[in-house]
Design a protein around this motif. Structure first.
Motif, PDB file in Angstrom:
ATOM      1  N   GLU A  66      14.006  -3.077  13.566  1.00 36.58           N
ATOM      2  CA  GLU A  66      15.008  -1.969  13.926  1.00 36.58           C
ATOM      3  C   GLU A  66      15.138  -1.258  12.445  1.00 36.58           C
ATOM      4  OE1 GLU A  66      19.287  -0.322  15.950  1.00 36.58           O
ATOM      5  OE2 GLU A  66      19.235  -2.398  14.665  1.00 36.58           O
ATOM      6  N   GLU A  67      15.188  -1.857  11.416  1.00 37.56           N
ATOM      7  CA  GLU A  67      15.308  -1.199  10.015  1.00 37.56           C
ATOM      8  C   GLU A  67      13.952  -0.699   9.547  1.00 37.56           C
ATOM      9  OE1 GLU A  67      18.416  -1.011   8.253  1.00 37.56           O
ATOM     10  OE2 GLU A  67      19.138  -1.728  10.085  1.00 37.56           O
ATOM     11  N   PHE A  68      13.137  -1.108  10.190  1.00 33.48           N
ATOM     12  CA  PHE A  68      11.708  -0.607   9.603  1.00 33.48           C
ATOM     13  C   PHE A  68      11.841   0.618  10.408  1.00 33.48           C
ATOM     14  CE2 PHE A  68       9.709  -5.005   8.775  1.00 33.48           C
ATOM     15  CZ  PHE A  68       9.738  -4.936   7.321  1.00 33.48           C
TER      16      PHE A  68
ATOM     17  N   ARG B 267       0.727  -9.634   8.037  1.00 34.70           N
ATOM     18  CA  ARG B 267       1.611 -10.264   8.532  1.00 34.70           C
ATOM     19  C   ARG B 267       2.455 -10.981   7.919  1.00 34.70           C
ATOM     20  NH1 ARG B 267       3.464 -12.332  13.701  1.00 34.70           N
ATOM     21  NH2 ARG B 267       4.329 -14.325  13.540  1.00 34.70           N
ATOM     22  N   ILE B 268       1.635 -11.762   7.055  1.00 32.12           N
ATOM     23  CA  ILE B 268       2.742 -12.731   6.119  1.00 32.12           C
ATOM     24  C   ILE B 268       3.413 -11.794   4.962  1.00 32.12           C
ATOM     25  CG2 ILE B 268       2.195 -14.416   4.152  1.00 32.12           C
ATOM     26  CD1 ILE B 268      -0.080 -15.293   5.936  1.00 32.12           C
ATOM     27  N   LYS B 269       2.727 -10.783   4.252  1.00 31.14           N
ATOM     28  CA  LYS B 269       3.567  -9.999   3.395  1.00 31.14           C
ATOM     29  C   LYS B 269       4.635  -9.410   4.028  1.00 31.14           C
ATOM     30  CE  LYS B 269       1.998  -5.854   2.004  1.00 31.14           C
ATOM     31  NZ  LYS B 269       3.285  -5.115   2.435  1.00 31.14           N
ATOM     32  N   ARG B 270       4.434  -8.688   5.346  1.00 31.30           N
ATOM     33  CA  ARG B 270       5.422  -8.081   5.924  1.00 31.30           C
ATOM     34  C   ARG B 270       5.244  -6.441   5.627  1.00 31.30           C
ATOM     35  NH1 ARG B 270       7.371  -9.696  10.274  1.00 31.30           N
ATOM     36  NH2 ARG B 270       9.537  -8.539  10.197  1.00 31.30           N
ATOM     37  N   PRO B 271       5.133  -5.497   6.485  1.00 29.38           N
ATOM     38  CA  PRO B 271       4.773  -3.897   6.203  1.00 29.38           C
ATOM     39  C   PRO B 271       6.235  -3.536   5.779  1.00 29.38           C
ATOM     40  CG  PRO B 271       5.278  -4.540   8.541  1.00 29.38           C
ATOM     41  CD  PRO B 271       5.339  -5.740   8.059  1.00 29.38           C
ATOM     42  N   THR B 272       5.738  -2.684   4.913  1.00 25.71           N
ATOM     43  CA  THR B 272       6.703  -1.602   4.558  1.00 25.71           C
ATOM     44  C   THR B 272       6.808  -0.243   5.196  1.00 25.71           C
ATOM     45  OG1 THR B 272       5.411  -0.527   3.072  1.00 25.71           O
ATOM     46  CG2 THR B 272       6.385  -2.376   2.065  1.00 25.71           C
ATOM     47  N   VAL B 273       7.807   0.416   4.911  1.00 25.76           N
ATOM     48  CA  VAL B 273       7.904   1.620   6.078  1.00 25.76           C
ATOM     49  C   VAL B 273       6.918   2.653   5.491  1.00 25.76           C
ATOM     50  CG1 VAL B 273      10.552   1.362   6.478  1.00 25.76           C
ATOM     51  CG2 VAL B 273       9.788   2.609   4.291  1.00 25.76           C
ATOM     52  N   ASP B 274       6.424   2.691   4.038  1.00 21.60           N
ATOM     53  CA  ASP B 274       5.483   3.551   3.791  1.00 21.60           C
ATOM     54  C   ASP B 274       4.236   3.279   4.731  1.00 21.60           C
ATOM     55  OD1 ASP B 274       6.286   5.486   1.319  1.00 21.60           O
ATOM     56  OD2 ASP B 274       7.315   3.505   1.355  1.00 21.60           O
ATOM     57  N   GLU B 275       3.869   1.718   4.558  1.00 24.29           N
ATOM     58  CA  GLU B 275       2.751   1.328   5.246  1.00 24.29           C
ATOM     59  C   GLU B 275       2.564   1.715   7.091  1.00 24.29           C
ATOM     60  OE1 GLU B 275       1.536  -2.230   2.413  1.00 24.29           O
ATOM     61  OE2 GLU B 275       2.822  -2.499   4.029  1.00 24.29           O
TER      62      GLU B 275
ATOM     63  N   LEU C  23       0.911  -1.257   0.153  1.00 25.29           N
ATOM     64  CA  LEU C  23       0.005   0.005   0.040  1.00 25.29           C
ATOM     65  C   LEU C  23       0.964   1.209   0.003  1.00 25.29           C
ATOM     66  CD1 LEU C  23      -2.590  -0.874   2.723  1.00 25.29           C
ATOM     67  CD2 LEU C  23      -2.804  -1.204   0.353  1.00 25.29           C
ATOM     68  N   THR C  24       0.418   2.450  -0.502  1.00 24.78           N
ATOM     69  CA  THR C  24       0.876   3.672  -0.398  1.00 24.78           C
ATOM     70  C   THR C  24       0.683   4.075   1.179  1.00 24.78           C
ATOM     71  OG1 THR C  24      -0.886   4.886  -1.197  1.00 24.78           O
ATOM     72  CG2 THR C  24       0.422   4.121  -2.778  1.00 24.78           C
ATOM     73  N   ARG C  25       1.554   4.988   1.492  1.00 22.28           N
ATOM     74  CA  ARG C  25       1.427   5.817   2.693  1.00 22.28           C
ATOM     75  C   ARG C  25       0.016   6.117   2.978  1.00 22.28           C
ATOM     76  NH1 ARG C  25       5.462  10.349   5.342  1.00 22.28           N
ATOM     77  NH2 ARG C  25       3.805  10.626   7.381  1.00 22.28           N
ATOM     78  N   ALA C  26      -0.656   6.953   1.888  1.00 20.19           N
ATOM     79  CA  ALA C  26      -2.125   7.074   2.101  1.00 20.19           C
ATOM     80  C   ALA C  26      -2.963   6.004   2.241  1.00 20.19           C
ATOM     81  CB  ALA C  26      -2.277   8.138   0.938  1.00 20.19           C
ATOM     82  N   GLU C  27      -2.920   4.960   1.476  1.00 16.31           N
ATOM     83  CA  GLU C  27      -3.791   3.958   1.515  1.00 16.31           C
ATOM     84  C   GLU C  27      -3.602   3.439   2.893  1.00 16.31           C
ATOM     85  OE1 GLU C  27      -3.820   2.551  -3.352  1.00 16.31           O
ATOM     86  OE2 GLU C  27      -2.128   1.870  -1.891  1.00 16.31           O
ATOM     87  N   ALA C  28      -2.399   2.900   3.249  1.00 15.70           N
ATOM     88  CA  ALA C  28      -2.242   2.556   4.772  1.00 15.70           C
ATOM     89  C   ALA C  28      -2.995   3.169   5.757  1.00 15.70           C
ATOM     90  CB  ALA C  28      -0.781   2.321   4.954  1.00 15.70           C
TER      91      ALA C  28
END
Length: 360
Positions: A217-219, A52-60, A22-27
Protein backbone atom coordinates in the motif's frame (compact mmCIF):
# COMPACT_ATOMS: atom_id res chain seq x y z
CA UNK A 1 22.95 -10.45 -25.01
CA UNK A 2 21.95 -6.89 -24.20
CA UNK A 3 24.92 -5.03 -22.73
CA UNK A 4 22.65 -2.12 -21.79
CA UNK A 5 20.39 -4.45 -19.82
CA UNK A 6 23.39 -6.15 -18.20
CA UNK A 7 24.49 -2.81 -16.76
CA UNK A 8 21.02 -2.27 -15.26
CA UNK A 9 20.98 -5.82 -13.93
CA UNK A 10 24.32 -5.24 -12.22
CA UNK A 11 22.85 -2.23 -10.41
CA UNK A 12 19.96 -4.13 -8.82
CA UNK A 13 21.73 -7.47 -8.40
CA UNK A 14 25.00 -6.52 -6.69
CA UNK A 15 23.95 -7.51 -3.19
CA UNK A 16 22.57 -5.80 -0.11
CA UNK A 17 25.56 -3.49 0.36
CA UNK A 18 26.35 -2.46 -3.20
CA UNK A 19 23.10 -2.71 -5.15
CA UNK A 20 21.64 0.55 -6.38
CA UNK A 21 18.06 1.49 -7.17
CA UNK A 22 17.26 2.36 -10.76
CA UNK A 23 16.00 5.76 -11.74
CA UNK A 24 12.52 5.99 -13.17
CA UNK A 25 13.94 6.26 -16.69
CA UNK A 26 16.25 3.29 -16.14
CA UNK A 27 13.39 1.16 -14.79
CA UNK A 28 11.30 2.05 -17.84
CA UNK A 29 14.19 1.07 -20.12
CA UNK A 30 14.72 -2.23 -18.29
CA UNK A 31 11.02 -3.04 -18.49
CA UNK A 32 10.92 -2.27 -22.22
CA UNK A 33 13.85 -4.60 -22.81
CA UNK A 34 12.14 -7.37 -20.84
CA UNK A 35 8.76 -6.91 -22.51
CA UNK A 36 10.29 -6.94 -25.97
CA UNK A 37 12.70 -9.70 -24.86
CA UNK A 38 15.65 -7.69 -26.07
CA UNK A 39 17.16 -8.98 -22.84
CA UNK A 40 18.00 -12.68 -22.85
CA UNK A 41 15.97 -15.23 -20.83
CA UNK A 42 18.86 -15.58 -18.38
CA UNK A 43 18.98 -11.82 -17.90
CA UNK A 44 15.20 -11.52 -17.43
CA UNK A 45 15.05 -14.30 -14.83
CA UNK A 46 18.04 -12.89 -12.98
CA UNK A 47 16.51 -9.41 -12.95
CA UNK A 48 13.20 -10.67 -11.58
CA UNK A 49 14.85 -12.51 -8.70
CA UNK A 50 17.31 -9.70 -7.93
CA UNK A 51 14.58 -7.08 -8.02
CA UNK A 52 12.38 -9.15 -5.71
CA UNK A 53 15.20 -9.54 -3.18
CA UNK A 54 16.18 -5.86 -3.34
CA UNK A 55 12.53 -4.72 -3.25
CA UNK A 56 11.38 -2.13 -5.81
CA UNK A 57 11.27 1.58 -5.12
CA UNK A 58 8.41 3.88 -6.08
CA UNK A 59 10.57 5.38 -8.84
CA UNK A 60 11.18 1.91 -10.26
CA UNK A 61 7.49 1.02 -10.10
CA UNK A 62 6.60 4.30 -11.80
CA UNK A 63 9.15 3.57 -14.54
CA UNK A 64 7.74 0.10 -15.12
CA UNK A 65 4.26 1.58 -15.42
CA UNK A 66 5.63 4.13 -17.90
CA UNK A 67 6.77 1.21 -20.07
CA UNK A 68 3.40 -0.52 -19.68
CA UNK A 69 1.69 2.66 -20.82
CA UNK A 70 4.02 3.02 -23.81
CA UNK A 71 3.89 -0.61 -25.01
CA UNK A 72 0.64 -1.94 -23.60
CA UNK A 73 -3.04 -1.54 -24.45
CA UNK A 74 -5.26 1.28 -23.30
CA UNK A 75 -9.03 1.26 -23.61
CA UNK A 76 -10.09 4.68 -24.94
CA UNK A 77 -12.40 6.82 -22.86
CA UNK A 78 -16.07 5.92 -23.13
CA UNK A 79 -17.90 7.94 -25.77
CA UNK A 80 -19.49 11.12 -24.32
CA UNK A 81 -22.91 10.11 -25.65
CA UNK A 82 -22.76 6.69 -23.98
CA UNK A 83 -25.08 5.89 -21.09
CA UNK A 84 -21.90 5.03 -19.17
CA UNK A 85 -19.89 8.21 -19.62
CA UNK A 86 -19.54 8.73 -15.85
CA UNK A 87 -16.32 8.54 -13.86
CA UNK A 88 -15.28 4.89 -14.18
CA UNK A 89 -14.08 2.35 -11.64
CA UNK A 90 -11.01 0.24 -12.47
CA UNK A 91 -10.79 -2.94 -10.39
CA UNK A 92 -7.21 -4.24 -10.10
CA UNK A 93 -6.97 -7.71 -8.56
CA UNK A 94 -3.98 -10.10 -8.42
CA UNK A 95 -3.58 -11.90 -11.71
CA UNK A 96 -2.86 -15.23 -10.00
CA UNK A 97 -6.42 -15.36 -8.79
CA UNK A 98 -8.13 -16.87 -5.77
CA UNK A 99 -7.49 -20.25 -4.17
CA UNK A 100 -9.01 -20.04 -0.69
CA UNK A 101 -11.99 -17.67 -0.60
CA UNK A 102 -14.98 -17.29 -2.93
CA UNK A 103 -14.71 -14.17 -5.13
CA UNK A 104 -17.62 -11.82 -5.76
CA UNK A 105 -15.83 -9.32 -8.02
CA UNK A 106 -18.06 -10.07 -11.06
CA UNK A 107 -21.19 -9.38 -9.00
CA UNK A 108 -19.69 -6.11 -7.79
CA UNK A 109 -19.01 -5.12 -11.39
CA UNK A 110 -22.52 -6.07 -12.54
CA UNK A 111 -24.26 -4.18 -9.73
CA UNK A 112 -22.12 -1.07 -10.18
CA UNK A 113 -22.61 -1.09 -13.97
CA UNK A 114 -26.36 -1.59 -13.49
CA UNK A 115 -26.30 1.66 -11.52
CA UNK A 116 -24.66 3.47 -14.46
CA UNK A 117 -21.03 3.46 -13.28
CA UNK A 118 -18.67 1.88 -15.85
CA UNK A 119 -16.26 -0.78 -14.61
CA UNK A 120 -12.95 -1.83 -16.20
CA UNK A 121 -11.16 -5.04 -15.20
CA UNK A 122 -7.95 -6.67 -16.39
CA UNK A 123 -6.11 -9.96 -16.00
CA UNK A 124 -4.96 -13.13 -17.69
CA UNK A 125 -5.23 -16.91 -17.45
CA UNK A 126 -4.11 -19.16 -14.60
CA UNK A 127 -0.84 -17.75 -13.43
CA UNK A 128 2.02 -18.84 -11.17
CA UNK A 129 2.64 -19.05 -8.35
CA UNK A 130 -0.83 -19.44 -6.84
CA UNK A 131 -2.59 -20.66 -9.99
CA UNK A 132 -5.89 -19.56 -8.47
CA UNK A 133 -9.09 -19.01 -10.42
CA UNK A 134 -8.75 -15.76 -12.41
CA UNK A 135 -11.41 -13.24 -13.38
CA UNK A 136 -11.54 -14.44 -16.99
CA UNK A 137 -12.67 -17.90 -15.82
CA UNK A 138 -15.26 -16.44 -13.46
CA UNK A 139 -16.85 -14.62 -16.37
CA UNK A 140 -16.74 -17.79 -18.45
CA UNK A 141 -18.62 -19.62 -15.70
CA UNK A 142 -21.24 -16.88 -15.93
CA UNK A 143 -21.56 -17.46 -19.66
CA UNK A 144 -19.39 -14.56 -20.88
CA UNK A 145 -16.33 -15.45 -22.96
CA UNK A 146 -14.14 -12.35 -23.15
CA UNK A 147 -11.06 -14.11 -24.57
CA UNK A 148 -11.66 -13.59 -28.32
CA UNK A 149 -12.34 -9.85 -28.26
CA UNK A 150 -9.95 -7.45 -29.90
CA UNK A 151 -9.18 -4.28 -27.96
CA UNK A 152 -11.60 -2.43 -30.25
CA UNK A 153 -14.34 -4.94 -29.43
CA UNK A 154 -13.57 -4.64 -25.72
CA UNK A 155 -14.04 -0.89 -26.06
CA UNK A 156 -17.32 -1.40 -27.91
CA UNK A 157 -18.50 -3.70 -25.13
CA UNK A 158 -17.56 -1.09 -22.54
CA UNK A 159 -19.53 1.57 -24.41
CA UNK A 160 -22.58 -0.66 -24.77
CA UNK A 161 -22.71 -2.29 -21.34
CA UNK A 162 -20.50 -0.29 -19.00
CA UNK A 163 -18.24 -3.32 -18.52
CA UNK A 164 -14.78 -3.67 -20.06
CA UNK A 165 -12.03 -6.26 -19.75
CA UNK A 166 -8.40 -6.06 -20.86
CA UNK A 167 -7.21 -9.64 -21.37
CA UNK A 168 -3.46 -10.08 -21.16
CA UNK A 169 -2.91 -12.86 -23.77
CA UNK A 170 -5.05 -11.08 -26.36
CA UNK A 171 -4.41 -7.42 -25.65
CA UNK A 172 -0.92 -7.34 -24.11
CA UNK A 173 1.02 -10.34 -25.46
CA UNK A 174 4.33 -8.70 -24.54
CA UNK A 175 3.44 -8.88 -20.84
CA UNK A 176 1.89 -12.30 -21.27
CA UNK A 177 5.24 -13.47 -22.64
CA UNK A 178 6.81 -12.88 -19.21
CA UNK A 179 4.36 -15.15 -17.36
CA UNK A 180 6.50 -18.21 -18.07
CA UNK A 181 9.33 -16.70 -16.03
CA UNK A 182 7.12 -16.62 -12.93
CA UNK A 183 6.75 -20.36 -13.13
CA UNK A 184 10.45 -20.88 -13.70
CA UNK A 185 11.66 -18.67 -10.82
CA UNK A 186 8.91 -19.94 -8.49
CA UNK A 187 8.26 -16.52 -6.95
CA UNK A 188 6.15 -13.47 -7.65
CA UNK A 189 8.31 -10.80 -9.28
CA UNK A 190 7.65 -7.08 -8.78
CA UNK A 191 5.53 -7.23 -11.94
CA UNK A 192 2.83 -8.73 -9.71
CA UNK A 193 2.73 -5.43 -7.80
CA UNK A 194 2.81 -3.40 -11.01
CA UNK A 195 -0.32 -5.19 -12.24
CA UNK A 196 -2.20 -3.91 -9.20
CA UNK A 197 -1.09 -0.35 -9.95
CA UNK A 198 -1.73 -0.50 -13.69
CA UNK A 199 -4.79 1.19 -15.15
CA UNK A 200 -5.45 0.31 -18.83
CA UNK A 201 -8.23 2.89 -19.22
CA UNK A 202 -7.76 6.37 -20.67
CA UNK A 203 -10.91 8.04 -19.35
CA UNK A 204 -11.52 9.63 -15.93
CA UNK A 205 -11.57 6.89 -13.32
CA UNK A 206 -10.88 5.76 -9.78
CA UNK A 207 -8.42 2.88 -9.53
CA UNK A 208 -9.25 0.34 -6.81
CA UNK A 209 -6.47 -2.08 -5.95
CA UNK A 210 -6.30 -4.90 -3.47
CA UNK A 211 -3.28 -5.62 -1.29
CA UNK A 212 -2.16 -8.00 1.44
CA UNK A 213 0.98 -6.53 2.98
CA UNK A 214 1.17 -2.92 4.26
CA UNK A 215 4.38 -2.13 2.30
CA UNK A 216 2.45 -2.73 -0.94
CA UNK A 217 0.00 0.00 0.00
CA UNK A 218 2.84 2.41 0.78
CA UNK A 219 4.48 1.63 -2.56
CA UNK A 220 1.15 2.34 -4.24
CA UNK A 221 0.73 5.73 -2.59
CA UNK A 222 4.18 6.88 -3.65
CA UNK A 223 3.85 5.51 -7.16
CA UNK A 224 0.43 7.08 -7.69
CA UNK A 225 1.84 10.43 -6.55
CA UNK A 226 4.71 10.24 -9.04
CA UNK A 227 2.41 9.34 -11.93
CA UNK A 228 -0.35 11.84 -11.12
CA UNK A 229 -3.00 9.24 -10.25
CA UNK A 230 -5.15 11.26 -7.85
CA UNK A 231 -8.24 9.05 -7.56
CA UNK A 232 -7.52 5.69 -5.97
CA UNK A 233 -8.73 3.20 -3.40
CA UNK A 234 -6.57 0.65 -1.61
CA UNK A 235 -8.33 -2.35 -0.07
CA UNK A 236 -6.81 -4.91 2.29
CA UNK A 237 -8.98 -7.45 0.57
CA UNK A 238 -9.52 -11.19 0.41
CA UNK A 239 -6.29 -12.75 -0.88
CA UNK A 240 -5.16 -9.30 -1.94
CA UNK A 241 -8.18 -8.76 -4.18
CA UNK A 242 -10.61 -5.83 -4.31
CA UNK A 243 -13.17 -7.92 -2.35
CA UNK A 244 -13.73 -6.59 1.17
CA UNK A 245 -13.70 -9.24 3.89
CA UNK A 246 -16.60 -9.87 6.26
CA UNK A 247 -14.62 -11.87 8.79
CA UNK A 248 -12.64 -8.82 9.91
CA UNK A 249 -12.69 -5.05 9.81
CA UNK A 250 -12.22 -3.75 6.29
CA UNK A 251 -9.15 -1.50 6.01
CA UNK A 252 -9.49 0.94 3.13
CA UNK A 253 -7.60 3.98 1.91
CA UNK A 254 -9.41 6.49 -0.29
CA UNK A 255 -7.71 9.35 -2.11
CA UNK A 256 -9.27 12.13 -4.15
CA UNK A 257 -7.70 15.48 -5.07
CA UNK A 258 -7.12 17.36 -1.84
CA UNK A 259 -8.42 14.64 0.45
CA UNK A 260 -7.14 11.32 1.79
CA UNK A 261 -9.22 9.16 4.13
CA UNK A 262 -8.46 6.04 6.12
CA UNK A 263 -11.59 3.95 6.58
CA UNK A 264 -12.15 1.15 9.08
CA UNK A 265 -15.43 -0.49 8.13
CA UNK A 266 -17.02 -2.98 10.50
CA UNK A 267 -19.45 -5.44 8.85
CA UNK A 268 -21.25 -5.98 12.17
CA UNK A 269 -22.35 -2.32 12.14
CA UNK A 270 -24.46 -3.18 9.09
CA UNK A 271 -25.60 -6.66 10.11
CA UNK A 272 -23.21 -8.33 7.67
CA UNK A 273 -20.60 -9.88 9.94
CA UNK A 274 -19.69 -13.51 9.34
CA UNK A 275 -16.94 -15.84 8.22
CA UNK A 276 -15.48 -15.29 4.78
CA UNK A 277 -16.89 -17.90 2.42
CA UNK A 278 -14.45 -20.61 1.36
CA UNK A 279 -13.84 -21.14 -2.33
CA UNK A 280 -15.00 -24.77 -2.24
CA UNK A 281 -15.61 -26.53 -5.54
CA UNK A 282 -14.50 -24.21 -8.34
CA UNK A 283 -16.83 -25.90 -10.80
CA UNK A 284 -19.91 -24.78 -8.82
CA UNK A 285 -18.77 -21.20 -8.27
CA UNK A 286 -20.63 -19.87 -11.31
CA UNK A 287 -23.87 -21.44 -10.08
CA UNK A 288 -23.36 -19.93 -6.63
CA UNK A 289 -22.81 -16.49 -8.13
CA UNK A 290 -25.91 -16.89 -10.31
CA UNK A 291 -27.89 -17.80 -7.20
CA UNK A 292 -26.80 -14.50 -5.63
CA UNK A 293 -27.90 -12.59 -8.74
CA UNK A 294 -31.24 -14.41 -8.63
CA UNK A 295 -31.92 -13.13 -5.11
CA UNK A 296 -30.37 -15.89 -2.99
CA UNK A 297 -29.77 -15.26 0.71
CA UNK A 298 -26.61 -17.31 1.27
CA UNK A 299 -23.49 -16.16 3.10
CA UNK A 300 -21.96 -15.50 -0.32
CA UNK A 301 -24.90 -13.17 -1.04
CA UNK A 302 -24.01 -11.18 2.09
CA UNK A 303 -20.41 -10.89 0.90
CA UNK A 304 -21.64 -9.70 -2.49
CA UNK A 305 -23.95 -7.14 -0.87
CA UNK A 306 -21.17 -5.84 1.38
CA UNK A 307 -18.89 -5.28 -1.60
CA UNK A 308 -21.45 -3.96 -4.06
CA UNK A 309 -22.71 -1.48 -1.49
CA UNK A 310 -19.21 -0.23 -0.76
CA UNK A 311 -18.36 0.34 -4.42
CA UNK A 312 -21.71 2.00 -5.17
CA UNK A 313 -20.86 4.42 -2.39
CA UNK A 314 -17.37 5.02 -3.73
CA UNK A 315 -18.72 5.31 -7.27
CA UNK A 316 -20.92 8.22 -6.25
CA UNK A 317 -24.25 6.41 -6.54
CA UNK A 318 -24.90 6.80 -2.80
CA UNK A 319 -23.84 9.35 -0.20
CA UNK A 320 -23.00 6.78 2.46
CA UNK A 321 -22.13 3.13 2.88
CA UNK A 322 -25.61 2.49 4.29
CA UNK A 323 -27.10 4.12 1.22
CA UNK A 324 -24.87 2.05 -1.04
CA UNK A 325 -25.94 -1.16 0.68
CA UNK A 326 -29.61 -0.22 0.28
CA UNK A 327 -29.11 0.53 -3.41
CA UNK A 328 -27.21 -2.73 -3.93
CA UNK A 329 -30.00 -4.66 -2.25
CA UNK A 330 -32.52 -3.06 -4.58
CA UNK A 331 -30.48 -3.76 -7.73
CA UNK A 332 -30.11 -7.41 -6.72
CA UNK A 333 -33.68 -7.93 -5.50
CA UNK A 334 -35.29 -6.36 -8.57
CA UNK A 335 -33.19 -8.43 -10.97
CA UNK A 336 -31.40 -5.45 -12.50
CA UNK A 337 -27.97 -6.90 -11.78
CA UNK A 338 -29.01 -10.22 -13.34
CA UNK A 339 -30.39 -8.35 -16.35
CA UNK A 340 -27.02 -6.62 -16.68
CA UNK A 341 -25.35 -10.04 -16.85
CA UNK A 342 -27.75 -11.15 -19.56
CA UNK A 343 -27.03 -7.96 -21.52
CA UNK A 344 -23.28 -8.40 -21.06
CA UNK A 345 -23.50 -12.02 -22.18
CA UNK A 346 -25.52 -11.19 -25.29
CA UNK A 347 -23.48 -8.17 -26.34
CA UNK A 348 -20.25 -10.13 -25.87
CA UNK A 349 -21.54 -12.98 -28.02
CA UNK A 350 -22.77 -10.60 -30.72
CA UNK A 351 -19.28 -9.12 -31.10
CA UNK A 352 -17.78 -12.50 -31.93
CA UNK A 353 -20.49 -13.73 -34.30
CA UNK A 354 -19.22 -14.11 -37.88
CA UNK A 355 -20.73 -11.77 -40.42
CA UNK A 356 -23.19 -13.42 -42.79
CA UNK A 357 -23.38 -11.97 -46.26
CA UNK A 358 -26.46 -12.50 -48.44
CA UNK A 359 -26.29 -12.54 -52.22
CA UNK A 360 -29.23 -11.39 -54.26
Amino acid sequence: MSHEFRDLLKQVGSGSHTSKALTRAEAAAATRMMLTQTATPAQIGAFMIAHRIKRPTVDELAGTLDAYEALGPTLPAIAPDSAYSRHALVLSCPYDGRSRTAPVTPITALVVAAAGVPVVMHGGDRMPTKEGIPLIELWQQLGVDLCPHSLEQAHTLLNRTGLGFVYLPQHFPLAHGLVLYREQIGKRPPFATVELLWSPYAGPHTLAMGFVHPPTEEFAKGTFALRGQTDWITVKGLEGSCDLARGRTAIVGVNHPGQTDRLLLHPRDYGLEGDDVELGDELTLGDRLLDVLAGGTTELAKTALWNAGFYLWQGGVADSLAGGLAEAQTLLATGKALAKLEEFRQQSADLTQPLIYSHS
